[in-house]
Every structure is written in C-alpha cells, then in structure tokens.
Design a protein around this motif. Structure first.
Motif, PDB file in Angstrom:
ATOM      1  N   ILE A  25     -15.612  41.891  56.593  1.00 35.37           N
ATOM      2  CA  ILE A  25     -16.145  40.760  55.820  1.00 35.37           C
ATOM      3  C   ILE A  25     -15.294  40.653  54.561  1.00 35.37           C
ATOM      4  CG2 ILE A  25     -18.156  39.855  54.608  1.00 35.37           C
ATOM      5  CD1 ILE A  25     -19.912  41.431  56.518  1.00 35.37           C
ATOM      6  N   ASN A  26     -14.727  39.471  54.345  1.00 35.43           N
ATOM      7  CA  ASN A  26     -13.734  39.352  53.271  1.00 35.43           C
ATOM      8  C   ASN A  26     -14.367  38.912  51.949  1.00 35.43           C
ATOM      9  OD1 ASN A  26     -11.501  39.174  51.728  1.00 35.43           O
ATOM     10  ND2 ASN A  26     -10.435  37.637  52.980  1.00 35.43           N
ATOM     11  N   LEU A  27     -14.703  39.879  51.116  1.00 32.26           N
ATOM     12  CA  LEU A  27     -15.177  39.554  49.758  1.00 32.26           C
ATOM     13  C   LEU A  27     -14.061  39.870  48.758  1.00 32.26           C
ATOM     14  CD1 LEU A  27     -18.877  40.902  49.718  1.00 32.26           C
ATOM     15  CD2 LEU A  27     -18.001  38.795  50.690  1.00 32.26           C
ATOM     16  N   GLY A  30     -10.540  35.349  46.161  1.00 34.24           N
ATOM     17  CA  GLY A  30     -11.568  34.454  45.640  1.00 34.24           C
ATOM     18  C   GLY A  30     -11.516  33.061  46.233  1.00 34.24           C
ATOM     19  N   PHE A  31     -12.266  32.853  47.315  1.00 28.61           N
ATOM     20  CA  PHE A  31     -12.386  31.497  47.866  1.00 28.61           C
ATOM     21  C   PHE A  31     -13.729  31.390  48.562  1.00 28.61           C
ATOM     22  CE2 PHE A  31     -10.478  34.090  51.147  1.00 28.61           C
ATOM     23  CZ  PHE A  31     -11.169  33.731  52.295  1.00 28.61           C
ATOM     24  N   PRO A  32     -14.353  30.203  48.530  1.00 30.07           N
ATOM     25  CA  PRO A  32     -15.654  30.043  49.168  1.00 30.07           C
ATOM     26  C   PRO A  32     -15.532  30.015  50.697  1.00 30.07           C
ATOM     27  CG  PRO A  32     -15.244  28.320  47.525  1.00 30.07           C
ATOM     28  CD  PRO A  32     -13.945  29.007  47.776  1.00 30.07           C
ATOM     29  N   ASN A  33     -16.556  30.492  51.395  1.00 29.90           N
ATOM     30  CA  ASN A  33     -16.561  30.341  52.861  1.00 29.90           C
ATOM     31  C   ASN A  33     -17.696  29.437  53.328  1.00 29.90           C
ATOM     32  OD1 ASN A  33     -18.857  31.975  52.798  1.00 29.90           O
ATOM     33  ND2 ASN A  33     -18.249  33.183  54.570  1.00 29.90           N
ATOM     34  N   PHE A  34     -18.370  28.778  52.347  1.00 31.01           N
ATOM     35  CA  PHE A  34     -19.405  27.825  52.761  1.00 31.01           C
ATOM     36  C   PHE A  34     -18.771  26.447  52.945  1.00 31.01           C
ATOM     37  CE2 PHE A  34     -19.704  28.810  48.192  1.00 31.01           C
ATOM     38  CZ  PHE A  34     -19.335  27.596  47.640  1.00 31.01           C
ATOM     39  N   PRO A  35     -19.442  25.537  53.687  1.00 31.45           N
ATOM     40  CA  PRO A  35     -18.820  24.252  53.995  1.00 31.45           C
ATOM     41  C   PRO A  35     -18.572  23.415  52.738  1.00 31.45           C
ATOM     42  CG  PRO A  35     -20.851  24.565  55.257  1.00 31.45           C
ATOM     43  CD  PRO A  35     -20.780  25.687  54.286  1.00 31.45           C
ATOM     44  N   VAL A 336     -15.863  45.988  54.888  1.00 37.60           N
ATOM     45  CA  VAL A 336     -15.995  45.012  53.791  1.00 37.60           C
ATOM     46  C   VAL A 336     -14.737  45.088  52.920  1.00 37.60           C
ATOM     47  CG1 VAL A 336     -17.355  44.230  51.810  1.00 37.60           C
ATOM     48  CG2 VAL A 336     -18.503  45.338  53.739  1.00 37.60           C
ATOM     49  N   ALA A 337     -14.190  43.916  52.569  1.00 37.78           N
ATOM     50  CA  ALA A 337     -12.972  43.898  51.738  1.00 37.78           C
ATOM     51  C   ALA A 337     -13.305  43.527  50.305  1.00 37.78           C
ATOM     52  CB  ALA A 337     -11.965  42.908  52.309  1.00 37.78           C
ATOM     53  N   ALA A 338     -12.689  44.239  49.356  1.00 38.74           N
ATOM     54  CA  ALA A 338     -12.854  43.972  47.922  1.00 38.74           C
ATOM     55  C   ALA A 338     -11.483  44.066  47.270  1.00 38.74           C
ATOM     56  CB  ALA A 338     -13.810  44.993  47.317  1.00 38.74           C
ATOM     57  N   ILE A 339     -11.441  43.766  45.979  1.00 33.82           N
ATOM     58  CA  ILE A 339     -10.171  43.861  45.232  1.00 33.82           C
ATOM     59  C   ILE A 339     -10.272  45.020  44.235  1.00 33.82           C
ATOM     60  CG2 ILE A 339      -8.706  42.683  43.513  1.00 33.82           C
ATOM     61  CD1 ILE A 339      -8.373  41.306  46.140  1.00 33.82           C
ATOM     62  N   ARG A 351     -10.577  52.823  36.723  1.00 33.26           N
ATOM     63  CA  ARG A 351     -11.925  53.199  36.270  1.00 33.26           C
ATOM     64  C   ARG A 351     -12.911  53.165  37.434  1.00 33.26           C
ATOM     65  NH1 ARG A 351     -13.171  49.269  31.709  1.00 33.26           N
ATOM     66  NH2 ARG A 351     -15.139  50.384  31.678  1.00 33.26           N
ATOM     67  N   LYS A 352     -12.363  53.256  38.641  1.00 31.80           N
ATOM     68  CA  LYS A 352     -13.201  53.269  39.868  1.00 31.80           C
ATOM     69  C   LYS A 352     -14.031  51.975  39.982  1.00 31.80           C
ATOM     70  CE  LYS A 352     -11.968  57.657  40.440  1.00 31.80           C
ATOM     71  NZ  LYS A 352     -10.514  57.449  40.382  1.00 31.80           N
ATOM     72  N   MET A 353     -13.328  50.877  39.767  1.00 36.44           N
ATOM     73  CA  MET A 353     -13.995  49.568  39.818  1.00 36.44           C
ATOM     74  C   MET A 353     -13.426  48.718  40.952  1.00 36.44           C
ATOM     75  SD  MET A 353     -16.026  49.279  37.082  1.00 36.44           S
ATOM     76  CE  MET A 353     -16.189  49.795  35.372  1.00 36.44           C
ATOM     77  N   LEU A 354     -14.312  47.985  41.603  1.00 42.80           N
ATOM     78  CA  LEU A 354     -13.897  47.008  42.617  1.00 42.80           C
ATOM     79  C   LEU A 354     -14.495  45.656  42.261  1.00 42.80           C
ATOM     80  CD1 LEU A 354     -14.630  48.851  45.991  1.00 42.80           C
ATOM     81  CD2 LEU A 354     -12.429  48.687  44.802  1.00 42.80           C
ATOM     82  N   ARG A 355     -13.825  44.599  42.723  1.00 48.03           N
ATOM     83  CA  ARG A 355     -14.325  43.238  42.513  1.00 48.03           C
ATOM     84  C   ARG A 355     -14.732  42.636  43.850  1.00 48.03           C
ATOM     85  NH1 ARG A 355     -10.351  38.187  41.684  1.00 48.03           N
ATOM     86  NH2 ARG A 355     -10.696  38.147  43.933  1.00 48.03           N
ATOM     87  N   PHE A 356     -15.973  42.164  43.925  1.00 44.72           N
ATOM     88  CA  PHE A 356     -16.431  41.448  45.119  1.00 44.72           C
ATOM     89  C   PHE A 356     -16.562  39.962  44.784  1.00 44.72           C
ATOM     90  CE2 PHE A 356     -18.436  45.655  46.034  1.00 44.72           C
ATOM     91  CZ  PHE A 356     -17.808  45.889  47.248  1.00 44.72           C
ATOM     92  N   CYS A 357     -16.119  39.101  45.706  1.00 43.54           N
ATOM     93  CA  CYS A 357     -16.291  37.656  45.521  1.00 43.54           C
ATOM     94  C   CYS A 357     -17.596  37.244  46.187  1.00 43.54           C
ATOM     95  CB  CYS A 357     -15.103  36.919  46.151  1.00 43.54           C
ATOM     96  SG  CYS A 357     -15.356  35.139  46.194  1.00 43.54           S
ATOM     97  N   PHE A 358     -18.507  36.620  45.403  1.00 43.79           N
ATOM     98  CA  PHE A 358     -19.780  36.208  46.011  1.00 43.79           C
ATOM     99  C   PHE A 358     -19.846  34.694  46.274  1.00 43.79           C
ATOM    100  CE2 PHE A 358     -20.651  36.826  41.409  1.00 43.79           C
ATOM    101  CZ  PHE A 358     -21.105  35.566  41.049  1.00 43.79           C
ATOM    102  N   ALA A 359     -18.673  34.039  46.338  1.00 43.27           N
ATOM    103  CA  ALA A 359     -18.647  32.615  46.701  1.00 43.27           C
ATOM    104  C   ALA A 359     -18.720  32.499  48.225  1.00 43.27           C
ATOM    105  CB  ALA A 359     -17.369  31.962  46.179  1.00 43.27           C
ATOM    106  N   LYS A 360     -19.786  33.011  48.778  1.00 48.14           N
ATOM    107  CA  LYS A 360     -19.905  33.112  50.238  1.00 48.14           C
ATOM    108  C   LYS A 360     -21.278  32.628  50.664  1.00 48.14           C
ATOM    109  CE  LYS A 360     -15.906  35.092  50.134  1.00 48.14           C
ATOM    110  NZ  LYS A 360     -14.706  34.387  50.561  1.00 48.14           N
ATOM    111  N   THR A 361     -21.439  32.332  51.960  1.00 51.28           N
ATOM    112  CA  THR A 361     -22.766  31.939  52.443  1.00 51.28           C
ATOM    113  C   THR A 361     -23.724  33.104  52.223  1.00 51.28           C
ATOM    114  OG1 THR A 361     -22.348  32.815  54.646  1.00 51.28           O
ATOM    115  CG2 THR A 361     -21.762  30.496  54.290  1.00 51.28           C
TER     116      THR A 361
END
Ligand code: PMP
Ligand code: GLN
Length: 375
Positions: A25-27, A30-35, A336-339, A351-361
């Motif tokens: 799952i690609n989080l 940064g791009f939306p996956n909703f219509p 699950v993919a993060a940045i 600093r053991k940090m990841l970024r998740f994109c929540f522009a998703k359905t």
C-alpha cells in the motif's frame, strides 16, 4: 562531468517503485488515490472537443491568470496584476527551479531549512549557487538564531516551505515577525515561499507570504494546482511575484517551457468557477483524524500534524534500524510504503521518523492501518 554528482534518484520515485514491486500500500509519494471531482472530469471531456489545443500565451492562459488574481484577492486580500505578476508553470517544481535559476548565480548562497523538500538543493546547484542547509528545531519550528547566523553578504535567497513537507508544521505569526526583523537588515535576500499546501491547514489558518507587507516586494510564491485540486499528474502550478522579479523569471521560463499545456489550463480555468477551496482542509482533516485514530493503539508514535497531507510517526519503539532501512523493511515485510525523513537532511539526521501520506481513500487508510497496527 556531472553537475549533480551526489544527487541520486528522488526518494519519491524510489519508494513508489519499491511499493509497486512488492504490491505494498503506497503511503509514500504524496498524491491522492481517490477519484478526481466528477465535475472536473466532465468539463475536461467537453473541452477536449473544443479549439483549445494550441499554445497559450507564454505566461499562461489569460482567463486562468485572471481567476488566480481573483482567488488571491479573495483568500489573501492581496491585489495582484494578472498580466504582470502571475505565471503558470509546469507544476510548482518548475516554478521553484525557474525562480532559483533566475536569481541565483555562481557562488550565491541560498538558505534551505532542513528537513527540506528534495528539489531545492539540486536547483541551487545547477544554478552554480551554494545551498546553505540550516536545521529546524526538534519540533520542526524555525530556529531564527541559526537562520540569522547563516546569513552572509553572499546570501541571495531563503526558501521557506509552509505548510511544511515532510513534517506538517505551520509557521505562526511570531515566526513571520522574527523573519521580518532579521531580513530588514539584509535587503538583498529574496524569499522563495513554497506554499503548495496553502489549502491544507488544520489547527490554525495558514499565514501566507501574500499577507506579509514588509516582505512582499521581494517574495516569490509558488503554488500547485496538482496539490490543491488533487490532480498531481497534470503538473500545473503558478508563481506570483512583484513585476520586477516576474519580468526576469519570464525571460527564463520562455526558454525552459514557453507555455504550459493548454488543456489543463483551460480545464482548471473553468473549474475555478465552481470549486470550493474551503472544502479541502475539511476533507483532509477527516482523513488525518481517521488515520490518527486508526494508529493510536499501534507502536508508532504520532507527531503533530498541523497541515499538509502527511503524518510523521516515530518508530523507535519498534526498531532501531535507520529510517531508510526500516522504510524498506516496512514495504517488503509488512506491505506499507512510507518516506524516511533523514533523506531531507543534509547530514541524514536519523530520528527514526517516517512520513505517511494520508491523501488516500478511507479504505486504503484502513487497510494500511491494519498492517501497521500488527507491527
Ligand atoms: N513543493 C513541495 C513542498 C511539494 O511537496 C511538492 C510536491 N507536490 C512540490 C513542491 C512540487 O509540486 P508540483 O507537483 O506542483 O510540481
Ligand atoms: N511532493 C510529493 C511528495 O512530497 C512528491 C512529488 C514528486 O514525486 N516529485 O511526496
């Protein structure tokens, strides 16, 4: 000889590709996956049959420039001249590149605040300039002592990204005041304000450089319709700057792109008559809250998210691996993919940090959270 010997493939491409390879799952990117809004699709279909397929004027389709001026007046109470102070770009990326390459020459220093979006430094290097990377505080607020110390007689520009990618931090009024006080002493310094997430703020309203009268005469602001209208693949953005700066940028723009694709400009121009920008933050606030509530019992620690569509998490309770390796493991072992955030620092601060994109359905967020809460 390479102009960018140390630059590798962008982390966004790397992680999206890895996510695809492993069916994760690609989080990450940064791009939306909703219509896309059905109204935008419908007017696009109609427009395709109209006579809109040739070059637009170099700086942009006049009706679109007018509508951006109207939008800027409505949202920021700033009057901009559509003909002389706005230019349509092939995404904010090209706007940023053009702004930097127009004003930065050999040896000019550009202050970049880390963690920083990955396109700033290469744009400065190609121009022959010197990126001066200054770390933000631990809570990702700006450290004005460090910023002031970094300014020299060679400093030509400071890049400020607000709301901030990757951390979701938003500047408050006192941040702007502190910057204004410092820059009063350095009139040669231009500001490149990357405000592509201007319509996504949660806690308090985003303050734009459009409203900062003391600095506006030396500020170039980059916006992105890709981000604001959920069409990142259309690659349409715009720059707003005072005429004396814009004239110089137009000289470069006409030989880099000349004019941006006509179809998207026509479609966006019509769509601006019906779209309600106030809905954007509300929609993303729901998604942020959903994602946060789904992860609240996980072993990830959620960092504050004041704006953008990115949630930063700390994973120190799960693994001691560095963030790039952990992000790869998250894809290959957990789907699950993060940045990883370290790639946005000059010195790869981990600093053991990841970024998740929540522009998703919501379904995608729920599926991802199921996997993440099991870890
Ligand atoms: N700046 C930041 C902070 C971004 O996150 C992005 C990615 N959208 C851009 C610039 C580039 O925007 P665009 O896709 O319009 O080129
Ligand atoms: N801005 C997007 C992000 O931060 C990525 C854009 C890109 O891939 N260049 O994820």
């Amino acid at each position: 000889m390479s102009k960018l010997p140390n630059i590798t493939t962008s982390i966004f491409s790397v992680m999206s590709q890895l996510a695809n390879q492993h069916n994760a799952i690609n989080l990450s990117q940064g791009f939306p996956n909703f219509p896309v809004d059905e109204r935008l699709l419908q007017l696009s279909v109609r427009l395709q049959r109209e006579n809109i397929h040739q070059y637009t004027p170099m700086a942009g389709l006049p009706s679109l420039l007018e509508k951006i001026a109207a939008l800027t007046l409505k949202k920021y109470l700033r009057n901009v001249n559509a003909a002389t102070e706005i230019m349509i770009t092939a995404g904010a990326t090209q706007g940023i590149y053009t702004a930097i390459n127009t004003f930065i020459g050999n040896g000019d220093e550009v202050i970049i605040l880390d963690p920083s979006y990955d396109s700033y430094e290469p744009s400065v290097l190609v121009a022959g300039g010197k990126p001066v990377r200054v770390s933000l505080n631990e809570d990702y607020s700006p450290d004005f002592n460090r910023i002031e110390t970094a300014i020299t007689s060679k400093t030509k520009m400071i890049v400020i990204n607000n709301p901030h990618n990757p951390t979701g931090k938003i500047w408050n009024a006192s941040d702007f005041e502190a910057l204004e006080t410092i820059l009063e002493k350095h009139p040669q310094v231009l500001i490149l304000a990357d405000e592509v997430y201007e319509y996504i703020s949660f806690l308090h309203p985003h303050i734009s450089f459009h409203t900062r009268k003391k600095l506006i005469n030396r500020t170039i602001i980059a916006s992105s319709f890709g981000k604001s209208l959920h069409v990142t693949g259309w690659k349409v953005g715009y720059l707003i700057a005072p005429e004396h700066l814009m004239n110089e940028m137009k000289k470069e723009h006409q030989f880099l792109v000349f004019s941006v694709n006509s179809f998207s400009q026509h479609a966006i121009s019509e769509y601006l008559d019906i779209v309600n920008f106030d809905e954007i933050s509300k929609m993303y606030l729901k998604k942020r809250d959903l994602f946060q509530s789904l992860l609240k019992d996980s072993r990830f620690e959620l960092m504050p998210c004041e704006g953008t569509y990115f949630q930063v998490v700390n994973y120190k309770n799960i693994s001691q691996k560095n963030d790039v390796d952990f992000a790869k493991e998250l894809i290959t072992e957990h789907g699950v993919a993060a940045i990883p955030i370290s790639v946005f620092y000059n010195d790869a601060t981990d600093r053991k940090m990841l970024r998740f994109c929540f522009a998703k359905t919501d379904e995608t967020l729920i599926e991802a959270a199921k996997k993440l809460t099991k870890i």
